[in-house]
Design an enzyme around this catalytic site. Structure first.
Site, PDB file in Angstrom:
ATOM      1  N   LYS A 109      25.216  84.117  57.695  1.00  5.88           N
ATOM      2  CA  LYS A 109      26.265  83.057  56.674  1.00  5.88           C
ATOM      3  C   LYS A 109      24.928  82.644  55.849  1.00  5.88           C
ATOM      4  O   LYS A 109      25.211  82.770  54.569  1.00  5.88           O
ATOM      5  CB  LYS A 109      26.699  81.964  57.970  1.00  5.88           C
ATOM      6  CG  LYS A 109      27.744  82.739  58.773  1.00  5.88           C
ATOM      7  CD  LYS A 109      28.825  83.020  58.101  1.00  5.88           C
ATOM      8  CE  LYS A 109      30.412  83.496  59.307  1.00  5.88           C
ATOM      9  NZ  LYS A 109      31.195  84.096  58.380  1.00  5.88           N
ATOM     10  N   GLU A 131      34.575  75.094  55.109  1.00  2.18           N
ATOM     11  CA  GLU A 131      35.250  75.309  56.879  1.00  2.18           C
ATOM     12  C   GLU A 131      34.222  75.679  57.483  1.00  2.18           C
ATOM     13  O   GLU A 131      33.052  76.539  57.017  1.00  2.18           O
ATOM     14  CB  GLU A 131      36.623  76.214  56.293  1.00  2.18           C
ATOM     15  CG  GLU A 131      36.176  77.457  56.072  1.00  2.18           C
ATOM     16  CD  GLU A 131      35.204  78.082  54.974  1.00  2.18           C
ATOM     17  OE1 GLU A 131      35.270  77.208  54.130  1.00  2.18           O
ATOM     18  OE2 GLU A 131      35.122  79.103  55.009  1.00  2.18           O
ATOM     19  N   SER A 398      24.968  90.885  63.477  1.00  5.96           N
ATOM     20  CA  SER A 398      24.937  89.311  62.281  1.00  5.96           C
ATOM     21  C   SER A 398      24.937  88.628  62.768  1.00  5.96           C
ATOM     22  O   SER A 398      24.541  87.324  61.690  1.00  5.96           O
ATOM     23  CB  SER A 398      26.977  89.431  62.015  1.00  5.96           C
ATOM     24  OG  SER A 398      27.408  89.139  62.524  1.00  5.96           O
TER      25      SER A 398
HETATM   26  C1  LIG Z   1      27.004  85.573  63.799  1.00  8.12           C
HETATM   27  C2  LIG Z   1      29.080  85.809  62.978  1.00  8.12           C
HETATM   28  N1  LIG Z   1      29.285  87.071  63.183  1.00  8.12           N
HETATM   29  C3  LIG Z   1      30.219  87.212  62.723  1.00  8.12           C
HETATM   30  C4  LIG Z   1      31.209  86.693  61.720  1.00  8.12           C
HETATM   31  C5  LIG Z   1      32.569  86.958  60.780  1.00  8.12           C
HETATM   32  O1  LIG Z   1      32.693  86.908  60.140  1.00  8.12           O
HETATM   33  P1  LIG Z   1      32.799  87.981  58.585  1.00  8.12           P
HETATM   34  O2  LIG Z   1      33.648  88.309  59.326  1.00  8.12           O
HETATM   35  O3  LIG Z   1      32.857  86.617  57.523  1.00  8.12           O
HETATM   36  O4  LIG Z   1      31.252  87.828  58.736  1.00  8.12           O
HETATM   37  C6  LIG Z   1      30.606  85.329  61.812  1.00  8.12           C
HETATM   38  C7  LIG Z   1      31.824  83.337  61.647  1.00  8.12           C
HETATM   39  O5  LIG Z   1      31.604  82.929  62.301  1.00  8.12           O
HETATM   40  C8  LIG Z   1      29.366  84.844  62.369  1.00  8.12           C
HETATM   41  O6  LIG Z   1      29.126  83.401  62.962  1.00  8.12           O
END
Ligand SMILES: Cc1ncc(COP(=O)(O)O)c(C=O)c1O
Lengths: 416, 277
Positions: A109, A131, A398
């Site tokens: 993020k 948000e 992620s």
């Molecule tokens: C670690 C992590 N991965 C994925 C996501 C999902 O978001 P996005 O699909 O925009 O990557 C989030 C959202 O809070 C997250 O914290």
């Protein structure tokens, strides 16, 4: 805008200079998706944002500042790690993890919040709003606000405030005001509604940092561009480590920012398959899920046309996922387009499958992943055994799982 | 000539400012909405804006959000709203009704299906809050093919270019949002509104209504001095909410009617004063 994305750091030479893939169009459309479906009051600020973004994307001074922050503050580049033990256990393709969990604040993020906050400052805005669902984007926003000395208000559904206490406390420590949103389903979509209402009211001094590739144009393209540093780095790292491109790139999809960030630099490599993994919750057949691409229909929400979870009357449906960050009834419009055009495919895995993968990676590699990320890991562990040992899957790790300790412990009947 | 055009021509000829109340359809029940519409007309409403409940009303403040939730709790759909209009038309063929809402319920029904159903029900126009001119080509075609008007919002942030873009697609009237904010916000500045209306009138020939933040007879009178229509929403919906919570649903038409009567009288006094002064 799209053609300048390669300027946004990441080391790799500009692979997209002569891109045939040119989405979005000038109005922010990806085929029939995307666009600017907002009340009139926001049309002018969106124009200002578009112009500022186009300008600074070509400004060497801005790009230098962004690059330096990504390196020295976030800790980029993040490594690509060959998960050998896990690969051996699954007995098929080699699994590689792009370690976004090692970024400052523990997830992808921050790549986006740094970019947008630097833009906000250049635009002379003194207040940022955001948000958040899981709290990761809220924390990443509060973090950059603290560093740049900007006022920060984070909207979070009341339900999420209760299930992500630790992140709420982190945001408050960082000086942000966390507003618990009590309308609608009291989750991420309602937090987004409330942030839009704040923006309409305070357009003069406020910059809205949207946390994923959703919202009205230019957000989906802008967030993609800021997150594309993931794929640009990973592309070079895979070539360096394996001598070639991965066979599959894979990521979880909530709004879709970590997925598009990984996919985008591979979009014109037809030999690389792209797979996005949504949250099937209790199972697609139960209706209790958060998988608009797999089980929704096109509609308009939060400023863009995309796949949505909605009822026969066009009301947005409640979602369900064990991971707050995937608990969103829409998805970035570019994913809707990549699905329809066939360039990417989308699948969904259940809460139980994601939890099994969470434990699996933790035990075999000593890496505790976020529950969101665990959805991608679950799909990878299904796919890898069907592939050859000389093939590879690159997964976007992620985020790290520290924020999910409470949730996982509670599911096992423990109280931390 | 559309029913909306006809109504504004009559008002102009009589030197009067329109009073346009907004209520959320189905709040607290569809039967009550129907009774309320008739009562509002007899209290002096010139045109009625009927809100279509949507689960994610990003342009609405807390009062209309809660009205939306009350209506949705009973499963009120776009088709149900059209059914209310059809019943209204059984006894009132003069008062224009404009639907105000968000795109998704229309998108799911299909633009052409919606436009045809709306005309058949006796609806006169639509204001789709989250559809700016940039995104409205298909909808404009569908709605205009049925002879309905498409009403657009203008905001304090709308510059000359945006006003001109809206002039090209709008019909019936335009709706100036008097404050930066959501419905029910306070602090309307009449001088500011007045100078913005000059800029709008230099580029748009349609009547200009002003709304958001008009909650007393005094503000209504002030706005009537500069606008062609005074639009009042949250102040009415707030009264409906208070009575619904006290279990006095049957009193809603009378109380709202009295409130509109006060607004009407204040506006008439302004109009009258303007004629003579
Ligand atoms: C670690 C992590 N991965 C994925 C996501 C999902 O978001 P996005 O699909 O925009 O990557 C989030 C959202 O809070 C997250 O914290």
């Amino acid at each position: 805008m799209a053609t300048r994305a390669e300027d946004l750091g990441g080391g790799e030479p500009p692979v997209m200079a002569a891109k045939a893939y040119q989405w979005p169009d000038a109005g922010g459309h990806f085929g029939p998706y995307g666009g600017m479906f907002v009340p009139e009051t926001l049309m002018h600020p969106l124009t200002e944002l578009r112009q500022a973004y186009a300008r600074y994307l070509g400004d060497p001074d801005f790009l230098r500042e962004l690059d330096a922050d990504l390196r020295d503050y976030v800790g980029r580049p993040s490594p690509v790690y060959h998960a050998e033990r896990w690969s051996r256990e699954l007995g098929g393709a080699q699994l590689f993890l792009k370690r976004e969990d090692l970024n400052h604040t523990g997830a992808h993020k921050v790549n986006n919040t740094i970019g947008q906050a630097l833009l906000a400052r250049r635009m002379g805005k003194t207040r940022i709003i955001a948000e958040t669902g899981a709290g990761q984007h809220g924390v990443a926003s509060a973090t950059v606000a603290a560093r740049l000395g900007l006022e920060c208000v984070v909207y979070m559904g009341e339900v999420d405030v209760a299930r992500q206490e630790a992140n709420v406390y982190r945001m408050r420590l960082l000086g942000a005001e966390v507003v618990a949103v009590k309308s609608g389903t009291r989750t991420l979509k309602d937090a987004l509604n409330e942030a839009m209402r704040d923006w309409v009211t305070n357009v003069d001094n406020t910059f809205y940092i949207i946390g994923t590739v959703a919202g009205p144009h230019p957000y989906p393209a802008m967030v993609r561009d800021f997150q594309s540093v993931i794929g640009r780095e990973a592309r070079g790292q895979m070539i360096e480590q394996t001598g070639r491109l991965p066979d599959v790139v894979m990521a979880c999809v909530g709004g879709g920012s970590n997925a598009i960030g990984l996919f985008y630099p591979f979009i014109e490599d037809p030999e690389v398959a792209m797979i996005g993994v949504e949250a099937a919750g209790d199972g697609l057949e139960t209706g209790r899920h958060a998988a608009p691409l797999c089980a929704g229909e096109p509609g308009v929400l939060h400023g863009n046309r995309t796949y949505l979870m909605e009822d026969a009357n066009g009301q947005i449906r409640e979602t369900h996922s064990v991971s707050a960050g995937l608990d969103y009834p829409g998805v970035g419009p570019e994913h809707a387009w990549l699905k329809d055009s066939g360039r990417a495919s989308y699948v969904a895995v259940t809460d139980d499958e994601a939890l099994a993968a969470f434990h699996g990676l933790t035990r075999t590699e000593g890496i505790i992943p976020a529950l969101e990320t665990s959805h991608a890991l679950a799909q990878a562990s299904k796919l890898a055994p069907t592939m050859r040992k000389d093939q590879s899957i690159l997964i976007n790790l992620s985020g790290r799982g520290d924020k999910d300790m409470q949730t996982v412990a509670r599911l096992e009947g423990l109280q931390l | 000539m559309s029913r909306i055009q006809r109504r504004f021509e009559q008002l102009r000829a009589a030197g009067r400012t329109a009073l346009i109340p907004f209520v959320t359809a189905g709040d607290p029940t569809p039967e009550l909405t129907l009774a309320l519409m008739h009562r509002m007309v007899s209290a002096g409403a010139d045109l009625i804006e009927l809100g279509v409940p949507f689960s994610d009303p990003i342009a609405d403040g807390p009062v209309i959000q809660r009205a939306t939730e009350r209506a949705l709790a009973q499963g009120i759909s776009l088709r149900d709203v059209l059914a209310i209009v059809r019943r209204f038309r059984e006894t009132d063929n003069e008062t224009p009704v404009v639907l105000m809402g968000y795109l998704n319920p229309i998108e799911v029904m299909g633009g052409e299906v919606f436009a045809q159903a709306a005309r058949e029900a006796g609806m006169d126009g639509a204001l789709i809050v989250d559809v700016p001119p940039e995104e409205s080509h298909a909808l404009v075609d569908a709605v205009k093919a049925q002879g309905l008007d498409l009403v657009y919002l203008l905001a304090p942030t709308s510059d000359a270019a945006r006003i001109e873009a809206i002039a090209e697609v709008a019909s019936g009237f335009v709706y100036y949002v008097s404050v930066k904010g959501v419905t029910g916000a306070g602090h309307l500045d009449v001088d500011e509104v007045s100078s913005k209306l000059d800029a709008i009138r230099a580029r748009i020939e349609l009547p200009v209504g002003v709304g958001f933040g008009i909650n007393t007879a005094a503000t209504a009178a002030q706005v009537a001095r500069v606008a062609d229509a005074v639009i009042v929403g949250s102040a009415i919906v707030g009264r409906i909410e208070a009575l619904a919570e006290e279990g006095q649903v049957e009193r809603i038409p009378a109380v709202v009617g009295d409130f509109l009567g006060e607004l009407r009288a204040a506006i008439d006094e302004t109009d009258h004063g303007d004629q003579h002064g």
